[in-house]
Design an enzyme around this catalytic site. Structure first.
Site, PDB file in Angstrom:
ATOM      1  N   ASP A   1      -1.570  13.726   7.116  1.00  0.00           N
ATOM      2  CA  ASP A   1      -2.272  12.452   7.148  1.00  0.00           C
ATOM      3  C   ASP A   1      -1.813  11.697   8.388  1.00  0.00           C
ATOM      4  O   ASP A   1      -0.798  12.033   9.004  1.00  0.00           O
ATOM      5  CB  ASP A   1      -1.954  11.672   5.875  1.00  0.00           C
ATOM      6  CG  ASP A   1      -2.657  10.330   5.826  1.00  0.00           C
ATOM      7  OD1 ASP A   1      -3.827  10.254   6.260  1.00  0.00           O
ATOM      8  OD2 ASP A   1      -2.038   9.354   5.382  1.00  0.00           O
TER       9      ASP A   1
ATOM     10  N   PHE B   1     -15.970  -3.646   0.561  1.00  0.00           N
ATOM     11  CA  PHE B   1     -15.875  -2.537   1.514  1.00  0.00           C
ATOM     12  C   PHE B   1     -16.035  -1.209   0.778  1.00  0.00           C
ATOM     13  O   PHE B   1     -15.567  -1.039  -0.343  1.00  0.00           O
ATOM     14  CB  PHE B   1     -14.520  -2.567   2.218  1.00  0.00           C
ATOM     15  CG  PHE B   1     -14.295  -1.396   3.128  1.00  0.00           C
ATOM     16  CD1 PHE B   1     -14.731  -1.429   4.439  1.00  0.00           C
ATOM     17  CD2 PHE B   1     -13.652  -0.246   2.669  1.00  0.00           C
ATOM     18  CE1 PHE B   1     -14.521  -0.352   5.285  1.00  0.00           C
ATOM     19  CE2 PHE B   1     -13.441   0.839   3.496  1.00  0.00           C
ATOM     20  CZ  PHE B   1     -13.875   0.782   4.820  1.00  0.00           C
TER      21      PHE B   1
ATOM     22  N   LYS C   1     -17.122  -7.947   8.651  1.00  0.00           N
ATOM     23  CA  LYS C   1     -16.195  -7.226   9.527  1.00  0.00           C
ATOM     24  C   LYS C   1     -16.237  -5.752   9.162  1.00  0.00           C
ATOM     25  O   LYS C   1     -16.461  -5.384   7.997  1.00  0.00           O
ATOM     26  CB  LYS C   1     -14.772  -7.767   9.391  1.00  0.00           C
ATOM     27  CG  LYS C   1     -14.111  -7.487   8.046  1.00  0.00           C
ATOM     28  CD  LYS C   1     -12.704  -8.016   7.994  1.00  0.00           C
ATOM     29  CE  LYS C   1     -12.070  -7.711   6.619  1.00  0.00           C
ATOM     30  NZ  LYS C   1     -10.746  -8.298   6.460  1.00  0.00           N
TER      31      LYS C   1
ATOM     32  N   ARG D   1     -12.509  10.213   9.420  1.00  0.00           N
ATOM     33  CA  ARG D   1     -13.385   9.665   8.380  1.00  0.00           C
ATOM     34  C   ARG D   1     -13.453  10.607   7.188  1.00  0.00           C
ATOM     35  O   ARG D   1     -14.526  10.875   6.638  1.00  0.00           O
ATOM     36  CB  ARG D   1     -14.786   9.397   8.942  1.00  0.00           C
ATOM     37  CG  ARG D   1     -14.846   8.406  10.086  1.00  0.00           C
ATOM     38  CD  ARG D   1     -14.307   7.060   9.692  1.00  0.00           C
ATOM     39  NE  ARG D   1     -14.568   6.027  10.700  1.00  0.00           N
ATOM     40  CZ  ARG D   1     -14.004   4.832  10.696  1.00  0.00           C
ATOM     41  NH1 ARG D   1     -13.121   4.535   9.753  1.00  0.00           N
ATOM     42  NH2 ARG D   1     -14.289   3.952  11.618  1.00  0.00           N
TER      43      ARG D   1
END
Length: 1107
Positions: free
Chosen positions: A416, A556, A579, A796
């Site tokens: 990660d 989000f 944002k 992503r």
């Protein structure tokens, strides 16, 4: 669980409908309707694996699936059977069986201990379940607070939970002690996230929940922690019921803990094994190391050798007895019972006897030694002082000792980024407003606390000349203070505002990014004071409090990659602040504003900063009414709620005005670059799997030296798939073919010039490709390309995609050994999927640590864990395995050859005590000490030269080549032992008194040479001597001599025949015996001695042995 399955099979509640109806407090709604309580499962939690009834058969089945355990059981039964069918004349075999039965059960005893330990562990799970199920909770019934056991909670019960208590089941929040109707929870036990999460009460519910008449209609239980769809019908005074939508923000999950809230009340919607925590419970799968697989393969070979020897000797015995006078010689007449016994039964009995006689070729004690080596060796990782981190005051943790040697075989590392390569310590660095860069300075003389590095303002400009600039600055800072889900604790004291002199405020958020942005706005004079009764308060630069009514939060999600809030000012103006990632914001704002910001965003991303773009939009009353009605309608939907919400979000988040962008820094972990460089030098391919944007992740890879400036980058992103006149699928196919030609066909990847970048959207196209469109070879092409690149970056990525990538590589050709390392709950899936899982004790909870095989405080410790500990563990255990097979072949080959000289009569060469003690006492401790302390190369050299790791890759020391070498060495030594002594015995008079040695003297001389040779062979292989090695090696030889004198010098009453009485002492009285023992030991070890003496040193690595 059985009840739930039966309900599904026979048309139960779960099968009939897709939703469930819950009566709050078990009160009928409306009150005049007949109430039929629905049936749901109870609140009992069952995490145990066994019950009293199925423990023994289920556990035995699991244990005997291993070849070694099954073999131990079979050979034990064979020995017991052979002890009953031995002929009276087979006294020697019966004595062997007598000793063998008393030692062959040792592995079974070890197995029994293992079964008992697993039973004890499951008993502990039963005990833990009982503690949870018997935990006392407060239930509101008929206006009273009743204490109940947790397992007696029913769906529809109204519960009261106090601060710092865990929720006993999944609850819908009805009432909170906080005035704003919120509560804070931590979900570290669920997803590993230690940040506080905010949950909200259902709007318009009565303050007195005991009189609430309502029903809840929600989806059936499903494991997604972040998804919940439902609605509440509230009944008041025979009026039409009021509908309120329910989502994840209203659901309190079992296992979460209430924080910063005195108490809450909630209604149970999911209980017991239907809670999301129970549905997500997944036991760890059993991981097997490559060494264990090699042991099983070698064991099958030696089993075939064992059976072949028994068959050959049985056949030759009856061939020899078929000759006249050989079946019943004058000195060994058969009894009447032997004559009447069936011939085929005799053959079967003889076969079993030979199996018992040659059974010692299977290194039974090796499995016990291997388990001891793994268990004791794992302590060296925990005790390593280099792994201790003073910041958290913890060291390394070993959760699974069965995979120690696997650390030396890793070929792929999946890591990660955030929290693993980086520190996950967010700091606001700078921002960009209308194309002008702003950096904060503590002692700045600039106006309003800003330092404008490339803006239109300078120190001589007057503030009156830059009104529009100031307005844009303040609008940007207001957006940072309003567009978030941060909660504040402690900024208001007795109604008075605490001046923002420090940044150490009680900010609570689910993401450290949001806290960094709010703290950044505080630096520049705008302080977020908190949310109270749907009112957000801001303290501006002039110390005036601004208030905004929070109308809607557009949360989000990883698909939209943005979040928005809709607020209304005191003046009645309705604003939307948004944002998100630049790729998500830029297409939704006016394009003439993009170019002013894009350059700064790309530059910040190149520098390794996390960037977000900020935009706003004025909403007219008509626009807001349309959005408000659309959101309310979508939130009340039970079916396709997310899709309907997404449509409304996309509709309102268009035509926005771009204000600016922010840059937040997440610093690299200590020595992250050196660690990655060392791993690549060791031949390990590093793949970075992250949810961050491509530009930020690429910058981190460059900083970590995974990417170099002169390398060619192969990109598979949505941007590269955009090609005029072509579908994305066709363009993807063309790119894959082009990259395949570069990396595989032309071999560019072999010279370390290529890196591969891919994002989550493109990866979904690759993994989900179907043969219907001739795209079935996407995955194979992609895998071949990636495997020929020196590094791979996947951006992503969803947690499931991380696990899919690991699984794809793990199941590829050659079955490479994979290792996954991460620090957060989103890394658990890939940690469990890889052969070896490493958890980082970071700031995102301990979920990754709990599910890992090994846990380390920092990423830098991975270097020593693999290059030093992993290397040494593999070399030690590989030598242990080969040595055990070698010494047992040396042991049993003379016994097999001896059958050709005794008419295959099952006459043993060695005494029964020697047969028993060989593996248990005489040769076991030296190899155990070797496998724990050997360092064929010093740890310092292993860390300095990472290329040494490559020499043991792909199971180099346990391939068939080394196995054949050790087998031939065992055959050579066995032949030297047997025929060397046989040559000595060609002269029968070996004693001073002229007496001849007998067969037991012959076997004792062979056995003495055997014990000394295999022990000294191990001494020659030892490169790192400790006092323990000296003690066990020379102590084992001394113990053998002492035991032989003691065993042959005492008359033992439990033995029917004393075969070795003074045999050893008489043997040592012969000079010829001394001579042959010394000569044969030297002859056997001569090749090894010559190699040690004549081999040339290899520079600074002269201690290294040939692998």
């Amino acid at each position: 669980m059985l009840r739930r399955r039966l309900n599904r099979w026979f048309g139960g509640e779960d099968r009939r409908v897709d939703s469930r109806t819950i009566y709050v407090g078990h009160r009928p709604c409306p009150a005049n309707e007949v109430f039929i309580p629905p049936k749901f499962c109870d609140n009992r939690i069952v995490s145990s694996k066994y019950t009293v009834w199925n423990f023994l058969p289920k556990n035995l089945f699991e244990q005997f699936r291993r070849i070694a355990n099954f073999y131990f059981l079979i050979i034990f039964l064979v020995q017991v059977r052979a002890s009953f069918v031995c002929m009276p004349t087979q006294t020697v075999i019966s004595d062997i069986i007598f000793f063998k039965i008393r030692t062959s059960w040792l592995p079974l005893v070890f197995l029994t201990v293992l079964i008992c330990s697993q039973g004890y562990e499951d008993w502990l799970r039963h005990k833990a379940d009982n503690e949870v199920n018997k935990y006392r909770v407060t239930v509101l019934e008929d206006g009273r607070r009743i204490q109940k056991e947790s397992e007696k909670i029913k769906v529809g019960d109204v519960l009261e939970v106090d601060e710092d208590e865990t929720f006993p089941c999944d609850l819908i929040l009805l009432q909170s002690s906080r005035d704003d109707g919120t509560c804070f929870v931590t979900t570290a036990s669920l997803d590993g996230e230690s940040n506080h999460k905010t949950h909200y009460t259902v709007p318009d519910t009565e303050r007195d929940v005991e009189s609430l008449n309502a029903t809840i209609e929600c989806e059936q239980p499903q494991p997604d922690l972040y998804k919940f769809v439902g609605r509440m019908h509230i009944y008041k005074n025979n009026e039409e019921p009021t509908l309120r939508s329910l989502g994840p923000e209203n659901l309190l999950l079992k296992g979460a803990t209430l924080k910063n809230t005195q108490s809450i009340c909630g209604v149970a919607v999911y209980t017991g094994m239907e809670t999301k925590m129970a549905l997500n419970y997944q036991g760890k799968s059993q991981k097997r190391s490559v060494v264990e697989k090699s042991i099983n393969a070698f064991l099958l070979v030696y089993l075939c050798i064992l059976v072949s020897k028994a068959l050959v000797c049985t056949t030759l015995k009856y061939v020899w007895q078929s000759k006249p006078g050989q079946d019943e010689p004058w000195y060994n007449e058969k009894t009447l019972k032997e004559k009447e016994t069936n011939r085929y039964l005799n053959m079967f009995t003889d076969f079993l006897s030979f199996m018992v006689l040659f059974n010692f070729i299977i290194p039974v004690s090796m499995y016990v030694t291997v388990e001891m080596q793994k268990f004791l060796g794992s302590f060296f990782i925990s005790w390593d002082k280099d792994f201790f981190d003073s910041e958290i005051e913890e060291g390394a943790l070993v959760n699974t000792s069965d995979l120690n040697e696997e650390l030396g075989q890793v070929e792929y590392v999946f890591t990660d980024k955030t929290g693993t390569l980086t520190q996950n310590n967010m700091e606001f660095i700078e921002c960009c407003i209308d194309g002008h860069q702003y950096k904060y300075r503590d002692a700045s003389s600039e106006v309003d606390g800003f330092c404008v590095t490339d803006g239109p303002m300078n120190t001589v400009q007057q503030k009156a000349g830059r009104v529009s600039v100031v307005e844009r600055e303040e609008l940007f800072l207001r957006a940072l203070c309003l567009c978030h889900t941060v909660q504040v604790d402690g900024l208001m004291v007795d109604g008075q505002v605490v001046p923002p002199l420090q940044e150490q405020r009680g900010f609570i958020a689910s993401s450290p990014d949001e806290i960094a942005l709010v703290q950044g706005a505080m630096r520049y004079g705008f302080t977020f004071l908190g949310l109270e009764s749907k009112t957000m308060k801001i303290l501006n630069r002039t110390n005036d409090v601004e208030m905004y009514e929070l109308l809607h939060v557009l949360n989000f999600d990883p698909v939209r990659r943005r979040m928005s809030v809709i607020v209304r000012s005191i003046s009645g103006e309705t604003l939307l602040f948004c944002k998100g990632a630049d790729s998500s914001i830029f297409p939704r704002v006016k394009q003439e504003e993009v170019e002013k910001i894009r350059m700064h965003v790309e530059r910040n991303a190149t520098d390794g900063y996390r960037t977000l773009c900020v935009a706003y939009k004025h909403l007219t009353p008509e626009e807001y009414d349309q959005v408000d009605s659309g959101l309310r309608e979508a939130r009340l939907a039970l079916q396709d709620r997310e899709e309907k919400l997404m449509a409304v979000y996309n509709q309102v988040e268009t035509g926005m005005n771009l204000i600016g962008a922010t840059a937040v820094e997440d610093r690299l972990q200590e020595e992250a670059a050196e660690t990655m460089e060392a791993l690549q030098g060791a031949g390990i391919k590093v793949w970075v799997l992250t949810g961050d944007k491509m530009e930020t992740a690429k910058s981190t890879c460059y900083a970590c030296r995974l990417f170099k400036r002169n390398t060619e980058l192969l990109e598979l992103t949505v941007r590269t798939l955009e090609y005029p006149g072509k579908r994305r699928e066709d363009r993807l196919h063309d790119l894959l073919l082009e990259y395949h030609k570069k990396t595989v066909q032309d071999g560019v990847g072999g010279n370390s010039l290529t890196k591969n970048n891919i994002n989550g959207a493109t990866l979904s196209m690759v993994l989900n490709s179907s043969s219907e469109n001739n795209l079935h070879d996407y995955k194979d092409l992609f895998l071949q390309i990636c495997q020929n690149c020196t590094s791979v970056l996947c951006c992503r990525m969803a947690p499931l995609q991380k696990a899919q990538i690991v699984k794809m590589v793990k199941n590829s050709k050659g079955s490479p050994i994979t290792l996954s390392v991460g620090d957060g709950a989103n890394d658990v899936s890939m940690i469990l999927e890889a052969h070896v899982g490493i958890g980082i004790k970071g700031k995102e909870g301990r979920q990754a640590v709990r599910n890992s095989d090994y846990a380390i405080p920092k990423l830098k410790h991975l270097k020593k864990l693999l290059l030093a500990h992993g290397h040494l563990y593999y070399v030690r255990i590989a030598h242990l395995v080969q040595y055990f097979f070698y010494k047992n072949l040396c042991f049993i080959l003379p016994q097999f050859l001896y059958q050709f000289f005794c008419g295959c009569s099952q006459q043993p060469l060695y005494d029964a005590a020697y047969l028993t003690m060989y593996n248990i006492c005489f040769t076991s401790m030296p190899i155990l000490a070797y496998s724990l302390f050997e360092q064929h190369i010093s740890i310092e050299m292993l860390l300095e030269n990472a290329t040494l790791y490559r020499q043991i890759g792909k199971n180099a020391m346990l391939r068939w080549g080394p196995f054949l070498y050790w087998t031939l060495l065992g055959v050579f030594h066995g032949l030297v032992f047997f025929f060397g002594v046989w040559f000595l015995f060609s002269n029968p008079a070996l004693q001073d008194n002229g007496q001849a040695f007998g067969n037991w003297s012959y076997g004792t001389i062979v056995f003495t040479i055997l014990v000394f040779t295999v022990t000294l062979k191990l001494a020659l292989d030892t490169r790192h001597w400790t006092w323990i090695n000296h003690f066990v090696i020379w102590g084992s030889l001394a113990f053998y001599v002492f035991f032989s004198f003691f065993w042959g010098g005492v008359i033992w009453p439990f033995l029917r025949q004393q075969r070795l009485y003074f045999v050893f002492a008489n043997m040592l009285s012969s000079v010829s015996a001394w001579l042959v023992i010394i000569v044969l030991i030297l002859l056997s070890l001569l090749p090894e001695i010559l190699y040690v003496v004549l081999r040339k040193p290899r520079g600074p690595y002269a201690r290294q042995v040939v692998l």
